[in-house]
Design an enzyme around this catalytic site. Sequence first.
Site, PDB file in Angstrom:
ATOM      1  N   SER A  68      -3.462   5.003   1.576  1.00  0.00           N
ATOM      2  CA  SER A  68      -2.738   3.736   1.719  1.00  0.00           C
ATOM      3  C   SER A  68      -3.657   2.604   1.294  1.00  0.00           C
ATOM      4  CB  SER A  68      -2.324   3.539   3.186  1.00  0.00           C
ATOM      5  OG  SER A  68      -1.882   2.215   3.431  1.00  0.00           O
TER       6      SER A  68
ATOM      7  N   TYR B 245      -3.660   4.021  12.246  1.00  0.00           N
ATOM      8  CA  TYR B 245      -3.119   4.312  10.915  1.00  0.00           C
ATOM      9  C   TYR B 245      -4.136   3.944   9.853  1.00  0.00           C
ATOM     10  CZ  TYR B 245      -0.054   4.340   6.857  1.00  0.00           C
ATOM     11  OH  TYR B 245       0.495   4.603   5.629  1.00  0.00           O
TER      12      TYR B 245
END
Length: 254
Positions: free
Chosen positions: A139, A152
């Site tokens: 990401s 995350y």
Amino acid sequence: MNISGNTIFIPGSTSGIGLALALALRARGNKVIIGGRRTELLDRIAAEHPDIDTVEIDTADGASIEAAAKGVLARHPDLNVLVTMAGIMRIEDWRQPSSFLASAEETVTTNVLGPIRLIAAFVEHLRARPDATIVTVSSGLAFTPLKVTPSYNASKAAIHMLSESIRLQLAGTSVKVVELVPPAVRTSLLPGQEDSEFAMPLEEFVTEVVALLETQPDAKEIQVENVKFLRYGEARGDYDQVVAALNAHDPHGE
């Protein structure tokens, strides 16, 4: 990786980026196997797309991964691409341990242990194929943190370094390691993200990803233009400004 002629397993692809990418890759002449936890979604995908195989898999459960891998390889011995798509994203407040610990543990189990277990289940088979690829999914938040999603962010940073490391170990084999680095995309990963003006439209993202896979078959990272602001802040020397800008736009921030 080659854009066509593959047999591709994508666990975590019953919705969002995973499903859109699966359909796009199938349209480019690949055999695609979709994996997921929710049988009702798998049944619907199988009914709508009879040429796509489906398999039930919970990537947070090691035994489920082992069982699914055996089934997939028995039905598709020519499998040569694994895309470790499954992941979760949770908002956490680390000032209150009782509110974040369970979420953090689930995130690490799904986002880090899941890909590790998947790769472990398939790497021996992939090494026996003449041309194979492992696609990991990190990401932009692996490189620039979003304040409200600490676990995350950390899990995706781990996936980035895992990708870098196993690529070194698999150098000289038939297995390539490609890291897909998405920006925010309009999916249901977080509440409200599907309608966020700061998130990239899903179809636009997948179209650009497929184009990059086609034009850059030897790429180590697949980076759409929208993610480069986050990906290269430190290299450009404007990391602090990028962090501030990202978190100023965060609809879940304080």
